[in-house]
Design a protein around this motif. Structure first.
Motif, PDB file in Angstrom:
ATOM      1  N   GLY A  82       0.810  -1.219   0.000  1.00  0.00           N
ATOM      2  CA  GLY A  82       0.000   0.000   0.000  1.00  0.00           C
ATOM      3  C   GLY A  82       0.841   1.265   0.000  1.00  0.00           C
ATOM      4  O   GLY A  82       0.551   2.214  -0.745  1.00  0.00           O
ATOM      5  N   ALA A  83       1.884   1.280   0.806  1.00  0.00           N
ATOM      6  CA  ALA A  83       2.729   2.475   0.893  1.00  0.00           C
ATOM      7  C   ALA A  83       3.527   2.684  -0.394  1.00  0.00           C
ATOM      8  O   ALA A  83       3.678   3.822  -0.854  1.00  0.00           O
ATOM      9  N   ASN A  84       4.020   1.608  -0.986  1.00  0.00           N
ATOM     10  CA  ASN A  84       4.735   1.749  -2.256  1.00  0.00           C
ATOM     11  C   ASN A  84       3.816   2.297  -3.337  1.00  0.00           C
ATOM     12  O   ASN A  84       4.236   3.100  -4.173  1.00  0.00           O
ATOM     13  N   PHE A  85       2.564   1.872  -3.323  1.00  0.00           N
ATOM     14  CA  PHE A  85       1.581   2.413  -4.253  1.00  0.00           C
ATOM     15  C   PHE A  85       1.432   3.922  -4.031  1.00  0.00           C
ATOM     16  O   PHE A  85       1.397   4.706  -4.982  1.00  0.00           O
ATOM     17  N   GLY A  86       1.353   4.334  -2.762  1.00  0.00           N
ATOM     18  CA  GLY A  86       1.255   5.756  -2.439  1.00  0.00           C
ATOM     19  C   GLY A  86       2.483   6.542  -2.865  1.00  0.00           C
ATOM     20  O   GLY A  86       2.371   7.686  -3.327  1.00  0.00           O
ATOM     21  N   VAL A  87       3.651   5.937  -2.721  1.00  0.00           N
ATOM     22  CA  VAL A  87       4.889   6.600  -3.146  1.00  0.00           C
ATOM     23  C   VAL A  87       4.886   6.789  -4.667  1.00  0.00           C
ATOM     24  O   VAL A  87       5.242   7.858  -5.172  1.00  0.00           O
ATOM     25  N   VAL A  88       4.465   5.766  -5.394  1.00  0.00           N
ATOM     26  CA  VAL A  88       4.392   5.873  -6.859  1.00  0.00           C
ATOM     27  C   VAL A  88       3.409   6.963  -7.268  1.00  0.00           C
ATOM     28  O   VAL A  88       3.713   7.792  -8.147  1.00  0.00           O
ATOM     29  N   LEU A  89       2.247   7.014  -6.625  1.00  0.00           N
ATOM     30  CA  LEU A  89       1.278   8.075  -6.947  1.00  0.00           C
ATOM     31  C   LEU A  89       1.855   9.462  -6.652  1.00  0.00           C
ATOM     32  O   LEU A  89       1.630  10.400  -7.408  1.00  0.00           O
TER      33      LEU A  89
END
Length: 149
Positions: A136-143
């Motif tokens: 979830g956090a990696n997804f947020g970092v990519v966004l």
């Protein structure tokens, strides 16, 4: 340059997931490495307002840990990751983490019904929530990276 740091962060996240599944522990070393990488990403993206959310997440995580709902490593890990996530994306990331955590819990429950001798997926040893946090956090970092400065 942000993509390079995210690639390093993703690699460290795989290590975090592995140790959380195998040992049910997220070490302070892992949390510090994620913290430093996310601090670098925060500086590159001029996302300085995220430090306040990081502190709030850490305090909430400590509270959840105190009442036995969450591990201390999970709290430190999410707090570190949140430095690299834009504040307006935090609710989305928390929703993704919650959903993935529920999937983990249900998977463990189902897996326990078929193979109750495998300690890596047994709910008796706790939920490896580092997996949900890392994804979830990696997804947020990519966004955050894709949304630009």
């Amino acid at each position: 340059m942000e993509i390079f740091w995210w690639a390093v962060l993703s690699t460290i996240s795989l290590w975090v997931c592995y140790t959380d599944v195998v040992h049910r522990k997220i070490s302070n070393r892992q949390s510090v490495i994620v913290f430093v990488l996310c601090l670098i990403l925060m500086i590159y993206s001029d996302n300085y307002s995220s430090y306040l959310h990081s502190i709030i997440i850490l305090l909430m995580g400590i509270l959840l840990f105190t009442f036995g709902f969450w591990g201390a490593g999970d709290a430190k890990l999410l707090s570190a990751f949140s430095l690299a996530i834009k504040p307006d994306l935090i609710p989305v990331v928390l929703s993704i983490i919650t959903f993935l955590g529920l999937v983990l819990i249900l998977s463990q429950y189902i897996f326990d019904k078929f193979d109750n001798y495998n300690r890596y997926f047994s709910a008796d040893y706790g939920v490896p929530y580092g997996i949900a946090i890392s994804i979830g956090a990696n997804f947020g970092v990519v966004l955050t990276i894709l949304s630009g400065k």
